[in-house]
Structure formats: structure tokens, C-alpha cells
Design an enzyme around this catalytic site. Sequence first.
Site, PDB file in Angstrom:
ATOM      1  N   SER A   1      -8.498   4.943  36.871  1.00  0.00           N
ATOM      2  CA  SER A   1      -8.232   5.354  35.486  1.00  0.00           C
ATOM      3  C   SER A   1      -6.762   5.141  35.168  1.00  0.00           C
ATOM      4  CB  SER A   1      -8.583   6.831  35.302  1.00  0.00           C
ATOM      5  OG  SER A   1      -8.154   7.294  34.034  1.00  0.00           O
TER       6      SER A   1
ATOM      7  N   TYR B   1      -7.950  15.424  37.471  1.00  0.00           N
ATOM      8  CA  TYR B   1      -8.650  14.136  37.411  1.00  0.00           C
ATOM      9  C   TYR B   1      -7.674  12.996  37.713  1.00  0.00           C
ATOM     10  CZ  TYR B   1     -11.240  10.249  35.236  1.00  0.00           C
ATOM     11  OH  TYR B   1     -11.879   9.054  34.988  1.00  0.00           O
TER      12      TYR B   1
END
Length: 243
Positions: A138, A152
Site C-alpha cells: 500500500s 495498517y
Amino acid sequence: MDKVVIVTGGSRGIGAATSMLLALNGYAVCINYRSRNKDAELLADKITQQGGKVFCFCADVSKEDDVIRLFEAVENHFGRVTHLVNNAGILFTQSRLVDLTLARFNRVMSTNINSCFLCCREAIKRMSSGGAIVNVSSAAARSGAPNEYIDYAASKGAMDTLTKGLSLELAAQGIRVNAVRPGFIETEMHADGGEPDRVNRLSPEIPLQRGGKPEEVATAIAWLLSDEASYVTGTFIDVAGGK
């Protein structure tokens, strides 16, 4: 040699788009899912209708026994696994680090990085004559996702490090390991974080002035898996609109 790929978290979003594209490109595809049985079966039906080879398998890829069962089932169904897409991942409601619980942090890390480690390990055991792995990281690994998803982001940062190190370990064996780092992509995951419209809110901050589509990430994944990327390993492709 037949191309056999496992796509973890393959029933929705980027995973679903990747499963469809790879099936259309001639891969025998295993759609792995944890709880979205109906989504996985509907996707499999669409792939079958277009002449693709597909197999659905329920497994929690953060658990070692489940991962071993997954790989054994795919081998029995299609033959030896040659390609892997580590896409499974979770996030929770937006939060600052000071308000995070250890239980939440551990669950995010377990799902997002333990699953990547376990699936890579089992794939490597089977890729005796070469193969390719793509990890779905990501852009949060670069930004840190402050005030929203720092847990995350930390898990994706760990995935980036695993990608780089593993690519160097396996290069001499003809196994390539790369990653894509999606940015603001229009998927259901934003609803999991409590803001379904997050991409639209942040679009003005993106140089390309829009969110991305799952299919745009899938295209990058498919290229990294393909022979066209035969001289590419340890590389990260940012699919983030310039962000």
C-alpha cells in the site's frame, strides 16, 4: 507448463479484479477467501462463463494450518502452484495510535503480514523450477497513514521489507518477488474503515485528481507475474495516481 496462481483475498476489490484478469490471461486461478463465500462463487461463475479455469477455497491465511490446506488443495485440483498474489488484508476504523488496542494491532499485523509470510513460504516450497510472487502492499507504507491507519501502514511497511529481502534470497532460484503499492483505490475496504466515500474526499489531493480502479491495480499485478517482467524482481510499482 500450466500457470497456476493463488490470489488470497480474491473475492472482492483488487483481489477479484486480479482473479478475473489472470483467468482471462490463461492462468488456472484459485480464489482464496475467508468469509465471502457468495462473492467468491459469483466471481467463479463469471470466470467459468468466459472459459477460465477457477477454483474457490475458504481459508484464513493468517493461520498456518489453513495455509497448508490451501496449497495442498490447489495442488490436488490444478497441480503445482507457479504464481502467488498476496492480497489478503484488513483494516479497522480510523484511529490515532494512542487510541489503538494491542489486540487490534496484533490482528492487523497477523492478517496482513503473517499471511504474506506463510503463503510465500508454502509457495517457495513448490516453485522448484521458478515462479513469481506479487505482494499487494500500500502507498500507506510510504505515508505512514497518520491519524487514520498507522497500524495498517506498519503492516504494509513490513510487507515491503519482506518483499525486498525475499527477492534477494530467491533470485538465483528463478523466483521473482515484487510488490504493488495501491493508493486511493475505489474498493469496499474504505467502508471497513468507517468512511465509504473516503476516495472522493481525498481525490483533490491526488495529482491525477481521481481515485483508482481495482482493474488498474490488477493490470500492474498481472504484468509483474508475467514473462514480460522476467528481469524485474525486488521492485515496487506505485499505483497511486502520482500521490
